[in-house]
Design an enzyme around this catalytic site. Structure first.
Site, short mmCIF file in Angstrom:
data_model
loop_
_atom_site.label_atom_id
_atom_site.label_comp_id
_atom_site.label_asym_id
_atom_site.label_seq_id
_atom_site.Cartn_x
_atom_site.Cartn_y
_atom_site.Cartn_z
N SER A 49 0.78 -1.24 0.00
CA SER A 49 0.00 0.00 0.00
C SER A 49 0.81 1.29 0.00
CB SER A 49 -0.94 0.00 1.20
OG SER A 49 -0.21 -0.24 2.39
N PHE A 73 -1.79 -3.48 5.76
CA PHE A 73 -2.48 -3.20 7.02
C PHE A 73 -2.79 -1.71 7.04
CE2 PHE A 73 -2.22 -4.83 11.70
CZ PHE A 73 -3.60 -4.87 11.72
N TYR A 234 22.16 1.54 11.73
CA TYR A 234 21.37 0.74 10.79
C TYR A 234 22.00 -0.63 10.52
CZ TYR A 234 18.01 -0.58 7.34
OH TYR A 234 17.03 -1.29 6.68
P1 NAI Z 1 6.46 1.48 4.11
O1 NAI Z 1 6.23 1.83 5.53
O2 NAI Z 1 6.22 2.52 3.08
O3 NAI Z 1 5.55 0.20 3.71
C1 NAI Z 1 5.28 -0.84 4.59
C2 NAI Z 1 4.14 -1.71 4.06
O4 NAI Z 1 3.94 -2.79 5.00
C3 NAI Z 1 2.78 -1.00 3.96
O5 NAI Z 1 2.09 -1.48 2.82
C4 NAI Z 1 2.05 -1.45 5.23
O6 NAI Z 1 0.62 -1.46 5.12
C5 NAI Z 1 2.57 -2.87 5.32
N1 NAI Z 1 2.43 -3.46 6.67
C6 NAI Z 1 3.02 -3.07 7.83
N2 NAI Z 1 2.67 -3.90 8.83
C7 NAI Z 1 1.86 -4.84 8.29
C8 NAI Z 1 1.18 -5.98 8.79
N3 NAI Z 1 1.27 -6.36 10.07
N4 NAI Z 1 0.41 -6.70 7.94
C9 NAI Z 1 0.27 -6.35 6.63
N5 NAI Z 1 0.91 -5.30 6.09
C10 NAI Z 1 1.69 -4.56 6.91
O7 NAI Z 1 7.93 0.92 4.07
P2 NAI Z 1 9.09 0.84 2.96
O8 NAI Z 1 10.12 1.85 3.30
O9 NAI Z 1 8.54 0.77 1.59
O10 NAI Z 1 9.73 -0.56 3.34
C11 NAI Z 1 9.49 -1.78 2.65
C12 NAI Z 1 10.76 -2.62 2.69
O11 NAI Z 1 11.79 -1.93 1.97
C13 NAI Z 1 11.30 -2.85 4.12
O12 NAI Z 1 11.82 -4.16 4.19
C14 NAI Z 1 12.43 -1.83 4.21
O13 NAI Z 1 13.41 -2.19 5.13
C15 NAI Z 1 12.96 -1.89 2.78
N6 NAI Z 1 13.81 -0.75 2.38
C16 NAI Z 1 13.42 0.54 2.60
C17 NAI Z 1 14.28 1.58 2.26
C18 NAI Z 1 13.91 3.01 2.51
O14 NAI Z 1 14.78 3.87 2.44
N7 NAI Z 1 12.67 3.32 2.75
C19 NAI Z 1 15.61 1.34 1.63
C20 NAI Z 1 15.85 -0.05 1.35
C21 NAI Z 1 15.00 -1.05 1.74
#
Ligand code: NAI
Length: 396
Positions: A49, A73, A234
Site C-alpha cells: 500500500s 495493514f 542501521y
Molecule cells: P512502508 O512503511 O512505506 O511500507 C510498509 C508496508 O507494509 C505497507 O504497505 C504497510 O501497510 C505494510 N504493513 C506493515 N505492517 C503490516 C502488517 N502487520 N500486515 C500487513 N501489512 C503490513 O515501508 P518501505 O520503506 O517501503 O519498506 C518496505 C521494505 O523496503 C522494508 O523491508 C524496508 O526495510 C525496505 N527498504 C526501505 C528503504 C527506505 O529507504 N525506505 C531502503 C531499502 C529497503
C-alpha cells in the site's frame, strides 16, 4: 471536509485522498512512459500500500501488465478521521488497474497471521490458480508470532556501544546531536523476529504447500546497506541484524524454490523517504544530503524509478539476474557510487543548522514526506471540500 496535515511525532495522522490518488497516478504515468517489461503476469505483493511495495505493485501492473493481489495493514476513514495514506493509495491503484483491464484485489489485515496467509491462498486458488512473483515488502513496528502468540517489537538501536552523531528535525530544520543507547539482547531478538526473514519463509512455505506457486516463480524482499556514517544505527545495529537474517533467508528460499525452477532474491534498494525510514534517527539527514548530491548529478530516483529498474534491468531481463558477491541484487548502485558517497561524506562533516539549506535538500525531504500523505502535490486543490470516506472497491 478540508483536510490538512496534522503531526504526532514523526507521523502525520491525516492523509489526503485526492493527493494520494494523484501520487499514484504520477507513478503509473512514469511506468507507462517507460518500455514495457516482459515480466510476471500474476503478482502477489505483501506490503502493497505504500513505499517500495506500492511501487512494486504499480510496476508489475502497468509495466508488465500483471494482475495483482496486494496485502497490507491500513485503516479506513471513520467519523472525522481520514483513512491512512495506504488506504487511499490502494483505492486509486485499484481504480486505475480496473480501468486498464487489469485484475486487482486487496486483502487488509495482519500479514504476519496465519489467517491472512490462508485468505490470500484461497483468493489465489479461486481467482488465478498460481502466482509468478511474490514481493515481500513489509515494514512493521510489531509482530505477533502466529504459533506462539509472542508479541515482538522492533527497535532502531546500535549494538555494543552508544552511538552519537548528527541528526535533523526536518520540521524545525535544526541539526543536533543525538546519542542512542545500545540494544539489549532481547531487543535484538525482537527486531530480528519482526524484520528478519522468518515471516517471509512462512509465506513461501504456505504458498508452496498449497501448490499455488507457478513453475519458475520468483520471490524478492528488500534490504538496505547504506553509508558507513549510518552503519552503527542501521546496518550494524538491530535492523541490520534483521536484514542479515532476511538475506540468509533468501539463500534458503532460493534452494527451496529450485524444486519448481524458482528463485529467491533480496534486492538492496536506495534510501528513500517513506513512513518507515523517517522514523530512523540520523537517516533523514543522510537522505537530505544524498538527495541534493544525486539531484545535482542527475542520478536521483524515487520508489517508482527504483522498482522499474529492479524489474526491467534485474529481475526480468530474460537472462541471468545480476547479483553481488553475496548473491544480492543491487539497485542502490547509484547511491553507493564512490563519487556520490565522497561528496555526501564531505558535506556530512560540514553540515549544521546554518548551512543545512545550502548543503542538503532538506526542502525536498520535507516535501517528499508530506507527499507520502498526499499533501503538497501539484494539481490538488487543498482548500476544496474533500470526501474522506473512500472505498477500496475489492474490499467493499
Ligand atoms: P512502508 O512503511 O512505506 O511500507 C510498509 C508496508 O507494509 C505497507 O504497505 C504497510 O501497510 C505494510 N504493513 C506493515 N505492517 C503490516 C502488517 N502487520 N500486515 C500487513 N501489512 C503490513 O515501508 P518501505 O520503506 O517501503 O519498506 C518496505 C521494505 O523496503 C522494508 O523491508 C524496508 O526495510 C525496505 N527498504 C526501505 C528503504 C527506505 O529507504 N525506505 C531502503 C531499502 C529497503
Amino acid at each position: 471536509m478540508i483536510i490538512k496535515p496534522k503531526f504526532r511525532g514523526f507521523i502525520c495522522t491525516t492523509a489526503h485522498p485526492e493527493g494520494c490518488a494523484q501520487q499514484v497516478r504520477n507513478q503509473i504515468d512514469y511506468v507507462k512512459s517507460q518500455p514495457a517489461i516482459n515480466g510476471p503476469k500474476k503478482v502477489l505483493v505483501i506490503g502493497a500500500s505504500t513505499g517500495y511495495g506500492l511501487a512494486s505493485r504499480i510496476t508489475a501492473a502497468f509495466g508488465a501488465g500483471a494482475d495483482t493481489i496486494g496485502v497490507f495493514f491500513e485503516r479506513p476513514s471513520s467519523g472525522n478521521r481520514t483513512a491512512t495514506a495506504g488506504w487511499y493509495n490502494t483505492a486509486a491503484f485499484e481504480e486505475a488497474a480496473r480501468e486498464a483491464g487489469l485484475f486487482a484485489k486487496s486483502i487488509n489485515g495482519d500479514a504476519f497471521s496465519n489467517e491472512i496467509k490462508q485468505q490470500t491462498i484461497e483468493m489465489i486458488k479461486r481467482e488465478w490458480g498460481k502466482v509468478d512473483l511474490v514481493v515481500y515488502s513489509l515494514a512493521a513496528p510489531k509482530r505477533v508470532h502466529p504459533e506462539t502468540g509472542e508479541v515482538f517489537s522492533s527497535v532502531l538501536k546500535p549494538i555494543g556501544q552508544t552511538f552519537s552523531n548528527k541528526t535533523v528535525d526536518f520540521h524545525t530544520e535544526e541539526v543536533s546531536h543525538i546519542s542512542i543507547e545500545p540494544a539489549t539482547e532481547e531487543e535484538i531478538r525482537h527486531t530480528i523476529a519482526v524484520m528478519g526473514g522468518e515471516d517471509w519463509k512462512m509465506w513461501i512455505d504456505a504458498l508452496q504447500e498449497a501448490d499455488v506457486l507457478n513453475e519458475g516463480a520468483k520471490t524478492v524482499a528488500y534490504s538496505y546497506i547504506g553509508p558507513v556514517v549510518t552503519h552503527p544505527v542501521y546496518r550494524e545495529g538491530t535492523v541490520g541484524r534483521a536484514k542479515n537474517h532476511l538475506e540468509a533467508t533468501a539463500h534458503e528460499l532460493d534452494k527451496q524454490l529450485k524444486k519448481i525452477g524458482g528463485e529467491a532474491y533480496v534486492s538492496v534498494n536506495k534510501a528513500l523517504v517513506t513512513q518507515s525510514s523517517s522514523a530512523i534517527p540520523v537517516v533523514p539527514l543522510y537522505i537530505s544530503l544524498l538527495y541534493k548530491v544525486m539531484k545535482e548529478k542527475g542520478l536521483h530516483e524515487g520508489c517508482i524509478e527504483q522498482m522499474y529498474r529492479l524489474f526491467n534491468e534485474r529481475l526480468y531481463t530474460g537472462g541471468e539476474v545480476q547479483v553481488d558477491e553475496e548473491g544480492r541484487i543491487r539497485i542502490d548502485d547509484w547511491e553507493m557510487r564512490e563519487d556520490v558517497q565522497a561528496e555526501v561524506s564531505a558535506r556530512w562533516s560540514k553540515v549544521d543548522s546554518d548551512n543545512l539549506k545550502e548543503l542538503s535538500d532538506i526542502e525536498g525531504y520535507r516535501r517528499d514526506f508530506f507527499q507520502l500523505f498526499g499533501f503538497e502535490t501539484d494539481g490538488v486543490d487543498y482548500e476544496a471540500d474533500t470526501e474522506a470516506n473512500v472505498t477500496i472497491q475489492s474490499l467493499a
